[in-house]
Scaffold this active site. Sequence first.
Site, PDB file in Angstrom:
ATOM      1  N   GLN A   1       2.491  -1.794   6.154  1.00  0.00           N
ATOM      2  CA  GLN A   1       2.861  -0.462   6.632  1.00  0.00           C
ATOM      3  C   GLN A   1       3.268  -0.500   8.103  1.00  0.00           C
ATOM      4  OE1 GLN A   1      -0.285   2.256   5.475  1.00  0.00           O
ATOM      5  NE2 GLN A   1       0.540   2.329   3.413  1.00  0.00           N
TER       6      GLN A   1
ATOM      7  N   GLU B   1       0.830  -1.207   0.000  1.00  0.00           N
ATOM      8  CA  GLU B   1       0.000   0.000   0.000  1.00  0.00           C
ATOM      9  C   GLU B   1       0.866   1.260   0.000  1.00  0.00           C
ATOM     10  OE1 GLU B   1      -2.288  -0.638   3.595  1.00  0.00           O
ATOM     11  OE2 GLU B   1      -2.996  -2.560   2.826  1.00  0.00           O
TER      12      GLU B   1
ATOM     13  N   HIS C   1      -0.613   0.411  16.704  1.00  0.00           N
ATOM     14  CA  HIS C   1       0.500   0.773  15.816  1.00  0.00           C
ATOM     15  C   HIS C   1       1.831   0.690  16.558  1.00  0.00           C
ATOM     16  CE1 HIS C   1      -2.774   2.449  13.405  1.00  0.00           C
ATOM     17  NE2 HIS C   1      -1.932   2.617  12.401  1.00  0.00           N
TER      18      HIS C   1
ATOM     19  N   ASP D   1       1.544  -4.441  12.950  1.00  0.00           N
ATOM     20  CA  ASP D   1       0.246  -4.712  13.573  1.00  0.00           C
ATOM     21  C   ASP D   1      -0.780  -5.225  12.556  1.00  0.00           C
ATOM     22  OD1 ASP D   1       0.547  -2.721  16.309  1.00  0.00           O
ATOM     23  OD2 ASP D   1       1.718  -2.215  14.549  1.00  0.00           O
TER      24      ASP D   1
ATOM     25  N   GLU E   1      -4.839  -6.168   3.036  1.00  0.00           N
ATOM     26  CA  GLU E   1      -3.663  -6.947   3.445  1.00  0.00           C
ATOM     27  C   GLU E   1      -3.791  -8.416   3.072  1.00  0.00           C
ATOM     28  OE1 GLU E   1      -5.205  -4.742   5.395  1.00  0.00           O
ATOM     29  OE2 GLU E   1      -3.670  -3.166   5.409  1.00  0.00           O
TER      30      GLU E   1
HETATM   31  C1  TPP Z   1      -5.502  -2.678   8.263  1.00  0.00           C
HETATM   32  C2  TPP Z   1      -4.772  -1.404   8.049  1.00  0.00           C
HETATM   33  N1  TPP Z   1      -4.066  -1.253   6.912  1.00  0.00           N
HETATM   34  C3  TPP Z   1      -3.388  -0.110   6.685  1.00  0.00           C
HETATM   35  C4  TPP Z   1      -3.421   0.905   7.606  1.00  0.00           C
HETATM   36  C5  TPP Z   1      -2.608   2.163   7.376  1.00  0.00           C
HETATM   37  N2  TPP Z   1      -3.501   3.249   7.019  1.00  0.00           N
HETATM   38  C6  TPP Z   1      -3.955   4.084   7.972  1.00  0.00           C
HETATM   39  S1  TPP Z   1      -5.043   5.151   7.364  1.00  0.00           S
HETATM   40  C7  TPP Z   1      -4.896   4.551   5.810  1.00  0.00           C
HETATM   41  C8  TPP Z   1      -5.726   5.128   4.711  1.00  0.00           C
HETATM   42  C9  TPP Z   1      -7.160   4.976   5.028  1.00  0.00           C
HETATM   43  O1  TPP Z   1      -7.950   5.475   4.007  1.00  0.00           O
HETATM   44  P1  TPP Z   1      -9.500   5.615   4.201  1.00  0.00           P
HETATM   45  O2  TPP Z   1     -10.055   4.345   4.751  1.00  0.00           O
HETATM   46  O3  TPP Z   1     -10.063   6.097   2.940  1.00  0.00           O
HETATM   47  O4  TPP Z   1      -9.666   6.693   5.359  1.00  0.00           O
HETATM   48  P2  TPP Z   1      -9.095   8.192   5.406  1.00  0.00           P
HETATM   49  O5  TPP Z   1      -7.681   8.122   5.840  1.00  0.00           O
HETATM   50  O6  TPP Z   1      -9.275   8.787   4.073  1.00  0.00           O
HETATM   51  O7  TPP Z   1      -9.907   8.865   6.466  1.00  0.00           O
HETATM   52  C10 TPP Z   1      -3.983   3.509   5.775  1.00  0.00           C
HETATM   53  C11 TPP Z   1      -3.603   2.759   4.577  1.00  0.00           C
HETATM   54  C12 TPP Z   1      -4.159   0.696   8.783  1.00  0.00           C
HETATM   55  N3  TPP Z   1      -4.218   1.614   9.749  1.00  0.00           N
HETATM   56  N4  TPP Z   1      -4.842  -0.460   8.972  1.00  0.00           N
END
Ligand code: TPP
Lengths: 322, 347
Positions: free
Chosen positions: B94, B38, B140, B97, B72
Site C-alpha cells: 500500500q 491488502e 508514509h 514504507d 506483508e
Molecule cells: C505494515 C502496514 N501495513 C499496512 C498499512 C496500511 N494500513 C493502515 S491502517 C490499515 C488497517 C488497519 O486495521 P486494524 O489494525 O484493524 O486497525 P484499524 O484501522 O481498524 O484501527 C492498513 C492496512 C500500514 N499502515 N502498515
Amino acid sequence: MRPERPQPTVLLELYRTMLLIRRFEERVYFLFLEGEIPGTLHQCQGQEAVATGVCDALEAGDWITSTHRPHGHALAKGVSPRAAMAELYGKETGCCRGRGGSMHLGDPDVGMLPAIAIVGGGNTVVTGLGLAFKLGRTGQVAACFFGEGATNEGAFHEGLNFAAVQQLPVVFVCENNLYGASTPWERVSLVPSVAARAGAYGVTAQVVDGMDVVAVRRAASTAVAAARAGQGPTLLECATYRFVGHSRSDARGYRSRVEEDEWRLRDPIVGLRHQLLEEGAADEAAFDAVGGEVDAVLDDAVEFARSSPDPDPAELLADAYA
Amino acid sequence: MPTPETPRGTRRLTIAEALREAVAEEMRRDESVFLIGEDIGIEGGFGGAFGVYLGLTDEFGHERIVDTPISEKAIAGAAVGAALMGFRPIADMQYSDFLFECMDELVNQAAKMRLMSGGRLSVPLVMRAPVGASVRGAQHGQSPESYFAHVPGLKVVCVSDAYHAKGLLKSAVRDDNPVLFFEHKLLYGTKGREQAGGLDLTAEVPEEEYLFPIGQAVVKRAGGDVTLVATHVSLYRCLAVADELSAAAGIECEVIDPLTLLPLDTETLWASVRKTGRLVIVHEDTLTGGWGAEVAARAADECLYALEAPIKRVAALDVPIPYAPVLEQAVVPSVERIETAVREVCA
Ligand SMILES: Cc1ncc(C[n+]2csc(CCOP(=O)(O)OP(=O)(O)O)c2C)c(N)n1
C-alpha cells in the site's frame, strides 16, 4: 462477586473524556474538510470507550503505544487538546512540534510514544518498554493499542510471545472494530476471536464489550494490576466499531448501513449517559455543563492551533539525531 | 504535457488507468499472472490504496485477485514462492514504507534464489509500491528505491507518466527477475495535485499493445547545456526549471527520466553528459547513499573528462520526512533548489 461500580464522579469524568474525544474528532473532520488541517486522517468515533477505559486504569507514569488512529488514545492519556490540535495543524506548538502529525501523535511527558503508523509496529516496541520497566524495577506498566487487523502481522505474535516468556508488565489492547481498512475480519482469520490467539502463547485473554467504558476500565484494571504485580501480559479484546470511514476519503462501500445503524445504537457515550441518568448519578444539567466545558476546551485548542507559528525549516537538519 | 490534439489510436490516461490496463492485459494474456495484496479486491473497497485495481475483480474474480491479511511478509513470501513455481505474481504494497516489513523475502529470498540455485530457478515477480512525501508524515512518505537499487538480483523501475508506466509494467510482468516497481503518490490522478504543481498528469497511451523495455532511459526534453536526471515528481520539477531557465537565462537543459535505476541505462545518460558536459541528478530519496550517488560515481568513472563542472545532486535532506507542510516542502527537492544547482554548474 459483582465488581463494584465506580463512583459517580469517576463515571462523569469518563463521560467527559469520551465526549472530548468525540467532539475533538468531529471538529477535526470539519477543519480537515475546510482545508485547515492538512494530510490525511484516521478517526476513532465509536471507539472512545476503549481508549478512555484503558487509560483511566493506568497511572500517570505508565506508558502507551498507539497506531495510525491515535487521537483518542492521546486525549485519554492526557495529551493536551491544545498540543494535539496544534500537531494536526503542523504547528511548532504541537506535541511533536509539527514533525509528527496526525498519525504520530504522542507526548513523552504523559507517557505516550509518538504513535506508530506501521500496523503492528507498536506490538514489538511495547515489549521493550516492558523490559525496561522490569529491569529497572520501576513498577510501571505499558499498554499497547492495536486493531484486529494488526494481529495478522508477525509483529503481533512475536511481541505477545516475547512478553509472555519474559513475564513483562504489558497489556495488549486489541480494538476489534471488525474491519482492517476495507477488509472484514472474518475474511482474514478463521478464528473468530483475537483473544483465542493468546492461548497459543500462554497469555491470559479476555473479550470485553468495547462499547461499555465501565467494562473496559474494569478489565483493564485487572490486567494492569497483574502486569504491575509481575504476573506478565494480558490481552484484552475490546469489541467495538468505528462509526466513520477508515480514513478521510472512505465511502464505506464494504459494509452495510444496517450494520452501521446497529452499532450506532450502542454508542458508548449515549450508553453511559443513559446509565447515569437512570441511576440518578447525573442530570441533564450536569451533562450540559460537561458539554459546554468540552466545547470551550476545543474552541481554545483550535484558536491556539490557528494562532501558533509554523515550524522553522532552518532547524530541520538538527532533528534527526540526538 | 497536454497537447491540443491526441493522435489517432491513442487516448489520454492517468498513471492509475494505465497501470490498470497493463495489469488487465497481462492477466488476459497469461493465466499465470495474478494479483496479491491488502484491500485490493474487496467488494465496495478501494481497489488498492490508490485505486489502481478498481473494477478488476469483475473480470478476474477473487481467485486471481488474492486479498490478504495485513501481512506483508506473507504477501512477499507467497509471491516469491509462487514465482518459483512458475506463476507471475504482481504483489502490492500500500505504501513503499511497508517494504521494510518484508525485506527478508525480497532481499534474502527473491534476489538470491537465482544464484543460490546455480541458475536453475528464477523469481519472476513484480512488487508495486507508491513512494513520495504527501503530508502523511515520516512512516508514509519515504522514497526507499535506493535500498533496492543496491541489491544484485533485483531490478528497480520508477515510473513518472502513463505511457511508460503501462509499457514498463507489462515488461516487468514478463521479466524473469524480481522487479520493484515504484510509483509516486502525487502522480496517480488526473487533476494533478497542487503539491505536484497542478500538472496535467494524463499522457497519450496507444490503443494497441506495446511494451517499453526495462533498462532504457528516455530523454524528456532535449538541450545542449546541462543534463538533468530525475524521477517521479522531481522529474516534473526539472522540466519546469528547464522551461524557466530557457526563457530567463538561455540555459538549455536536457532532462532525462532514467525509468530503470537497476540496471541503469548509462548509454543514454553518458551520451547526454558528453554533449552537455554538466550533470545534475535530482531525487526525492535522501541524499546520502541515494541512487544519485551511484549515478555520480559512475559518471566520474566513465565520463569524467567530458565534464566541465562538478556533478551536483539535489535530493531530499538527510532527515526523516516531517509532517508540517512547510517542513515537508523544505525537505524534498524544490524547483528553487534545482534551479540554483543548475545555475551553479552552468556559471
Ligand atoms: C505494515 C502496514 N501495513 C499496512 C498499512 C496500511 N494500513 C493502515 S491502517 C490499515 C488497517 C488497519 O486495521 P486494524 O489494525 O484493524 O486497525 P484499524 O484501522 O481498524 O484501527 C492498513 C492496512 C500500514 N499502515 N502498515
